[in-house]
Write an enzyme that holds these catalytic residues in place. Sequence first.
Site, mmCIF file in Angstrom:
data_model
loop_
_atom_site.group_PDB
_atom_site.id
_atom_site.type_symbol
_atom_site.label_atom_id
_atom_site.label_comp_id
_atom_site.label_asym_id
_atom_site.label_seq_id
_atom_site.Cartn_x
_atom_site.Cartn_y
_atom_site.Cartn_z
ATOM 1 N N SER A 15 0.816 -1.211 0.000
ATOM 2 C CA SER A 15 0.000 0.000 0.000
ATOM 3 C C SER A 15 0.857 1.272 0.000
ATOM 4 O O SER A 15 1.889 1.339 0.671
ATOM 5 C CB SER A 15 -0.890 0.012 1.244
ATOM 6 O OG SER A 15 -1.473 1.287 1.379
ATOM 7 N N LYS A 66 -14.515 -3.067 3.482
ATOM 8 C CA LYS A 66 -15.209 -1.770 3.484
ATOM 9 C C LYS A 66 -16.671 -1.879 3.943
ATOM 10 O O LYS A 66 -17.246 -0.918 4.424
ATOM 11 C CB LYS A 66 -15.137 -1.125 2.101
ATOM 12 C CG LYS A 66 -13.750 -0.603 1.772
ATOM 13 C CD LYS A 66 -13.729 0.162 0.466
ATOM 14 C CE LYS A 66 -12.304 0.582 0.148
ATOM 15 N NZ LYS A 66 -12.217 1.396 -1.070
ATOM 16 N N ASN A 87 -14.408 3.679 4.261
ATOM 17 C CA ASN A 87 -12.960 3.533 4.040
ATOM 18 C C ASN A 87 -12.145 4.299 5.081
ATOM 19 O O ASN A 87 -10.920 4.242 5.076
ATOM 20 C CB ASN A 87 -12.557 3.975 2.627
ATOM 21 C CG ASN A 87 -12.479 5.478 2.488
ATOM 22 O OD1 ASN A 87 -13.176 6.208 3.189
ATOM 23 N ND2 ASN A 87 -11.633 5.957 1.606
ATOM 24 N N GLY A 132 -17.911 -1.229 -6.274
ATOM 25 C CA GLY A 132 -17.842 -0.298 -5.148
ATOM 26 C C GLY A 132 -17.336 1.078 -5.559
ATOM 27 O O GLY A 132 -17.864 2.101 -5.113
ATOM 28 N N ASN A 153 -22.296 -1.392 -17.833
ATOM 29 C CA ASN A 153 -21.583 -2.456 -17.121
ATOM 30 C C ASN A 153 -21.775 -3.783 -17.849
ATOM 31 O O ASN A 153 -22.752 -3.977 -18.570
ATOM 32 C CB ASN A 153 -22.112 -2.571 -15.681
ATOM 33 C CG ASN A 153 -21.214 -3.410 -14.812
ATOM 34 O OD1 ASN A 153 -19.987 -3.269 -14.867
ATOM 35 N ND2 ASN A 153 -21.786 -4.291 -14.011
ATOM 36 N N ARG A 154 -20.814 -4.679 -17.633
ATOM 37 C CA ARG A 154 -20.906 -6.014 -18.231
ATOM 38 C C ARG A 154 -22.165 -6.728 -17.734
ATOM 39 O O ARG A 154 -22.913 -7.307 -18.502
ATOM 40 C CB ARG A 154 -19.631 -6.789 -17.840
ATOM 41 C CG ARG A 154 -19.518 -8.159 -18.405
ATOM 42 C CD ARG A 154 -18.194 -8.774 -18.006
ATOM 43 N NE ARG A 154 -18.008 -8.837 -16.545
ATOM 44 C CZ ARG A 154 -16.925 -9.336 -15.953
ATOM 45 N NH1 ARG A 154 -15.921 -9.768 -16.690
ATOM 46 N NH2 ARG A 154 -16.840 -9.375 -14.645
ATOM 47 N N TYR A 223 -4.451 2.988 -11.625
ATOM 48 C CA TYR A 223 -3.224 3.804 -11.649
ATOM 49 C C TYR A 223 -1.952 2.970 -11.786
ATOM 50 O O TYR A 223 -0.844 3.490 -11.689
ATOM 51 C CB TYR A 223 -3.138 4.730 -10.420
ATOM 52 C CG TYR A 223 -3.221 4.016 -9.092
ATOM 53 C CD1 TYR A 223 -4.445 3.900 -8.425
ATOM 54 C CD2 TYR A 223 -2.090 3.457 -8.513
ATOM 55 C CE1 TYR A 223 -4.533 3.239 -7.223
ATOM 56 C CE2 TYR A 223 -2.175 2.796 -7.301
ATOM 57 C CZ TYR A 223 -3.398 2.691 -6.660
ATOM 58 O OH TYR A 223 -3.474 2.032 -5.457
ATOM 59 N N GLY A 244 -5.561 7.876 -12.638
ATOM 60 C CA GLY A 244 -6.158 7.332 -11.416
ATOM 61 C C GLY A 244 -5.457 7.670 -10.109
ATOM 62 O O GLY A 244 -6.083 7.622 -9.049
HETATM 63 P P1 ATR Z 1 -14.588 -2.360 -6.896
HETATM 64 O O1 ATR Z 1 -15.306 -2.512 -5.601
HETATM 65 O O2 ATR Z 1 -13.106 -2.166 -6.782
HETATM 66 O O3 ATR Z 1 -15.209 -1.357 -7.807
HETATM 67 P P2 ATR Z 1 -15.886 -4.764 -7.886
HETATM 68 O O4 ATR Z 1 -17.009 -4.532 -6.959
HETATM 69 O O5 ATR Z 1 -15.307 -6.125 -7.998
HETATM 70 O O6 ATR Z 1 -14.657 -3.804 -7.600
HETATM 71 O O7 ATR Z 1 -16.366 -4.259 -9.337
HETATM 72 C C1 ATR Z 1 -15.588 -4.384 -10.441
HETATM 73 C C2 ATR Z 1 -16.328 -3.819 -11.680
HETATM 74 O O8 ATR Z 1 -15.475 -4.085 -12.787
HETATM 75 C C3 ATR Z 1 -17.636 -4.473 -11.984
HETATM 76 O O9 ATR Z 1 -18.482 -3.512 -12.569
HETATM 77 C C4 ATR Z 1 -17.257 -5.561 -13.013
HETATM 78 O O10 ATR Z 1 -18.272 -5.927 -13.903
HETATM 79 P P3 ATR Z 1 -19.385 -7.029 -13.485
HETATM 80 O O11 ATR Z 1 -20.365 -6.277 -12.628
HETATM 81 O O12 ATR Z 1 -19.962 -7.480 -14.753
HETATM 82 O O13 ATR Z 1 -18.652 -8.105 -12.738
HETATM 83 C C5 ATR Z 1 -16.192 -4.815 -13.774
HETATM 84 N N1 ATR Z 1 -15.293 -5.735 -14.475
HETATM 85 C C6 ATR Z 1 -14.316 -6.489 -13.920
HETATM 86 N N2 ATR Z 1 -13.675 -7.211 -14.876
HETATM 87 C C7 ATR Z 1 -14.270 -6.891 -16.060
HETATM 88 C C8 ATR Z 1 -14.063 -7.286 -17.415
HETATM 89 N N3 ATR Z 1 -13.091 -8.140 -17.760
HETATM 90 N N4 ATR Z 1 -14.854 -6.726 -18.370
HETATM 91 C C9 ATR Z 1 -15.818 -5.851 -18.046
HETATM 92 N N5 ATR Z 1 -16.072 -5.433 -16.772
HETATM 93 C C10 ATR Z 1 -15.308 -5.946 -15.795
#
Ligand code: ATR
Length: 283
Positions: A15, A66, A87, A132, A153-154, A223, A244
């Site tokens: 960190s 968190k 956080n 998050g 989002n995916r 980042y 970032g």
């Molecule tokens: P954080 O809390 O750090 O934001 P997270 O809750 O794991 O991390 O969320 C990661 C985000 O990145 C999600 O929106 C995830 O998409 P899904 O909701 O479909 O899982 C997105 N993400 C991670 N890997 C991805 C990939 N290879 N392609 C597209 N979206 C991705």
Amino acid sequence: MNYLFGLIGHPVGHSLSPWIHEHFFEQSNIKGIYRAIPTPMDELDQIISGLRFINIDGFNVTVPYKEKIISYLDEMDPYAEKMGAVNTVKKQDGKWIGYNTDGRGYLRSLMSEYPHLKEDTAVPILILGAGGAARGIYRALIEAGFSHIDIANRTITKAEALLKLQEPNVKTTIKTLTEMTKSTADYSLIIQTSSVGMKPNIENQIIQLDKLSTNTVVSDIVYQPIKTKFLQSAEENGGHIHHGHGMLLHQAALAFEIWTGHRVKVDNLVNKLEQRLRGDKKC
Ligand code: ATR
């Protein structure tokens, strides 16, 4: 007064927060220490009891605690309560109070580089990702008065879950990543909040940006590397980029302010952090 601050999470060995907070102590002439405390899940209870025992003044919380930390707190700041994630914890009058500085820190970083964005809160904004980080940024944009924020989002259901944070004056449409590739020109600000493109997967890019309109601000919360493929592509297509690592500094600065009441400047640290992330250990 000698402050005692820390960071719990797993893993936290690499960190940058201790390094950042040492700079804040120095800059503000405040004495204190900030330590990363590696916290495996099976030691969480014990470590939390230890923090109470040593009377820690405040600590940061990172992945994966968190949300979990909330059950250990005495009070929640209303913004953190709305987020459902904390956080930053501050000890005040013997009570532990939970805060969240992620989204607001992100926004401070963005606005310090692109202050013109504050002038028109009706500009169309696109958030990519719905985890998050996206939650914090979506809510911080709403609080700052922005009124048109789409989310792609995916997994569509995960993006829909963010609508719980919406306010009546805010227009949000949920989109697929595929349709977004064709519509990037519709947005003045595009914010990439997923981990896509992070080391070691530096060749990955969440959506293509070849339809970007010139002057769009394109921001990536990743980042490492400093300039992700997404940002490189934004530049090649005429966009302005926002890195970032500014978010990392500003969320830390806001935590330091909550703990000490002292507002720190981060401008001089942005370059130092960038050099450090590029591998220069002297910084
Ligand atoms: P954080 O809390 O750090 O934001 P997270 O809750 O794991 O991390 O969320 C990661 C985000 O990145 C999600 O929106 C995830 O998409 P899904 O909701 O479909 O899982 C997105 N993400 C991670 N890997 C991805 C990939 N290879 N392609 C597209 N979206 C991705």
